[in-house]
Write a protein that holds these residues in place. Structure first.
Motif, short mmCIF file in Angstrom:
data_model
loop_
_atom_site.label_atom_id
_atom_site.label_comp_id
_atom_site.label_asym_id
_atom_site.label_seq_id
_atom_site.Cartn_x
_atom_site.Cartn_y
_atom_site.Cartn_z
N ALA A 71 69.25 -20.47 -44.81
CA ALA A 71 68.36 -19.32 -44.88
C ALA A 71 68.17 -18.69 -43.50
CB ALA A 71 67.01 -19.74 -45.46
N ARG A 72 67.92 -19.51 -42.51
CA ARG A 72 67.71 -19.00 -41.15
C ARG A 72 68.98 -18.32 -40.62
NH1 ARG A 72 63.25 -21.84 -38.22
NH2 ARG A 72 64.39 -21.37 -36.32
N THR A 73 70.14 -18.88 -40.97
CA THR A 73 71.40 -18.30 -40.51
C THR A 73 71.63 -16.93 -41.13
OG1 THR A 73 72.36 -20.50 -40.23
CG2 THR A 73 73.89 -18.65 -40.42
N MET A 74 71.35 -16.79 -42.43
CA MET A 74 71.57 -15.50 -43.10
C MET A 74 70.60 -14.44 -42.58
SD MET A 74 74.16 -16.26 -44.81
CE MET A 74 74.34 -14.62 -45.50
N ILE A 75 69.36 -14.85 -42.34
CA ILE A 75 68.39 -13.90 -41.78
C ILE A 75 68.83 -13.47 -40.39
CG2 ILE A 75 66.02 -13.65 -40.97
CD1 ILE A 75 65.18 -15.54 -43.25
N ALA A 76 69.36 -14.41 -39.60
CA ALA A 76 69.85 -14.08 -38.26
C ALA A 76 70.97 -13.05 -38.33
CB ALA A 76 70.32 -15.34 -37.55
N CYS A 77 71.85 -13.18 -39.32
CA CYS A 77 72.93 -12.21 -39.49
C CYS A 77 72.38 -10.81 -39.74
CB CYS A 77 73.83 -12.63 -40.65
SG CYS A 77 74.87 -14.06 -40.33
N VAL A 78 71.39 -10.72 -40.62
CA VAL A 78 70.82 -9.42 -40.96
C VAL A 78 70.10 -8.81 -39.76
CG1 VAL A 78 69.10 -8.25 -42.38
CG2 VAL A 78 70.60 -9.96 -43.40
N LEU A 79 69.27 -9.62 -39.08
CA LEU A 79 68.53 -9.10 -37.93
C LEU A 79 69.49 -8.69 -36.81
CD1 LEU A 79 65.53 -11.60 -37.74
CD2 LEU A 79 65.58 -9.30 -38.72
N GLY A 80 70.54 -9.47 -36.61
CA GLY A 80 71.51 -9.12 -35.59
C GLY A 80 72.24 -7.82 -35.92
#
Length: 215
Positions: free
Chosen positions: A167-176
């Motif tokens: 979950a944290r990885t996917m959110i990081a992708c979106v925010l990036g």
């Protein structure tokens, strides 16, 4: 006196939030005055203060609205069995989020990515806004965690990885991706979708042999 309809009240609130978002994205929170917001929204002080007490409340409302819409979209996806693959899901939710605000333009560019950067900066000094952001982020993480559990139950994802890590990885992708849009200019969500699809379809045996057999 005629009663004001809820539709009218909602439209007026939307007008104020959109005007404030444009001002904040253009000049930042501290360089924006309530007078700037009144001018952008083309409303009187009385009309605006009926809904919001000042800039701080406007900022919080904008952040809560965006995070709420994202959370609802992911929670809806979590109820599917199984959920859509990550690349499709992220592209769908991010596309909807950006499309809902595509009319907000600053200097010829979408205002939303710039607004996101402004929010991140403001949370360093505004504890109330930081709390809203943390709570919203936590709810989005929880929704993504449920999606990952759905993938694992369906055998779509390895079960030995903690759902919250994904979950944290996917959110990081979106925010990036949003940060890139703010810094380097607009890009279609298909760019992120294609990248995620390529990453999530890699096979361990292919990486061990240099990727010569990808297909």
């Amino acid at each position: 006196m005629a009663r004001v309809s809820q539709e009218h009240l909602d439209a007026r609130r939307r007008q104020i939030l959109d005007g404030a978002a444009l001002c904040f994205a253009r000049n930042g929170f501290h360089a924006t005055s309530m007078q700037d917001v009144l001018k952008e929204a083309d409303l009187s002080a009385g009309a605006v203060y009926r809904y919001f007490s000042g800039k701080e409340e406007l900022i919080g409302a904008i952040v809560a609205e965006v995070l709420g819409s994202v959370r609802e979209a992911f929670e809806e996806a979590a109820r599917q069995s199984p959920p859509s693959p990550p690349d499709q899901l992220v592209a769908s939710v991010l596309g909807r989020t950006l499309a809902a605000r595509e009319s907000l333009i600053v200097d010829g560019r979408p205002a939303f990515p710039r607004l996101v950067i402004q929010v991140w900066t403001e949370t360093l000094r505004n504890e109330e806004l930081a709390l809203i952001l943390r709570e919203g982020y936590g709810s989005v993480r929880a929704a993504w965690g449920e999606i990952v559990e759905g993938y694992q139950r369906a055998g779509m994802m390895r079960a030995d990885v903690t759902p919250d890590h994904v979950a944290r990885t996917m959110i990081a992708c979106v925010l990036g991706f949003i940060a890139q849009q703010s810094l380097f200019g607009p890009a279609p969500v298909e760019v992120l979708q294609d990248g995620l699809r390529a990453l999530t379809t890699m096979r361990a045996e292919d990486t061990a042999t240099g990727g010569s057999q990808l297909g």
